[in-house]
Design an enzyme around this catalytic site. Sequence first.
Site, PDB file in Angstrom:
ATOM      1  N   SER A  93      45.619  39.149  33.829  1.00 55.70           N
ATOM      2  CA  SER A  93      46.134  37.830  34.190  1.00 55.70           C
ATOM      3  C   SER A  93      47.306  37.461  33.284  1.00 55.70           C
ATOM      4  CB  SER A  93      44.996  36.808  34.143  1.00 55.70           C
ATOM      5  OG  SER A  93      45.370  35.610  34.784  1.00 55.70           O
ATOM      6  N   ASP A 192      41.417  38.724  45.188  1.00 53.98           N
ATOM      7  CA  ASP A 192      42.146  37.776  44.356  1.00 53.98           C
ATOM      8  C   ASP A 192      43.019  36.867  45.230  1.00 53.98           C
ATOM      9  OD1 ASP A 192      43.028  36.549  42.066  1.00 53.98           O
ATOM     10  OD2 ASP A 192      44.008  38.320  41.211  1.00 53.98           O
ATOM     11  N   HIS A 222      39.668  38.277  40.530  1.00 57.33           N
ATOM     12  CA  HIS A 222      40.760  38.144  39.558  1.00 57.33           C
ATOM     13  C   HIS A 222      40.496  38.879  38.238  1.00 57.33           C
ATOM     14  CE1 HIS A 222      44.398  36.584  37.935  1.00 57.33           C
ATOM     15  NE2 HIS A 222      43.795  35.864  37.007  1.00 57.33           N
TER      16      HIS A 222
END
Length: 246
Positions: A93, A192, A222
């Site tokens: 991320s 995601d 995610h």
Amino acid sequence: MKVVAPKPFTYGGGEKAVLLLHGFTGSTADVKLLGKYLQQRGYTCHAPLYKGHGMEPNKLIQTDPDDWWQDVVGGYQFLKAEGFEEIAVAGISLGGVFTLKVGMDLPVKGIVSMCAPNKAKNSDDLYMRVRNYARLYKKFEGKDDEQISSELKELEQLPMPFLENLRQLIVDVGRKLDFITSPILVLQGCLDDPLYKESAQLIYHHVNTEEKRIKWYEQSGHIITLGKERETVYEDIVNFLDSLNW
């Protein structure tokens, strides 16, 4: 109840080093299992904790992406000071964004970008990340729903200029993908948000190296380092790292 803050970690495993980077409002727990897996396969891993993360929300919002980037650079320099000449970097991320930035600004052996945004979310979406973080943190503290609701309303009144700075960081990194010349592995969960799935494609196609791979995980969202397919994710990362010319 006092919440025990997560900490940076270093797992000594061999002469090859990997810098591991966590996500926004996340912590080193995002990459801890991956670090142990890599350690068992001969890699020394170090994961810094960004300033304000894992702490009470009011402290988080007083920090800035520049502070977090300094923690990333500090982690890289820590490995250098420990005698590691060649370092690979892997992040999830926001950690994936920082991974790309490390690949642009510092010498690296290889890059693993996981579920990294290449396009910035709007400030409202980023604010909700902070709000959700605050709600969970206060719940862990043992506060009741009424108190949590009251404290969240107070939080809403506080300025959060760092959110726009975070958006700008993501945009700036996205504009400089052609600066990346090191081997790169792009990993993305199929469950995601569409923004991240589109970002994975953009990263893969715009980096300036022929040594690149992209891998998708059908049952993952995610934070793929903690999802259903995490063991496959770890194995794919090790295979990529093992393929590098250390």
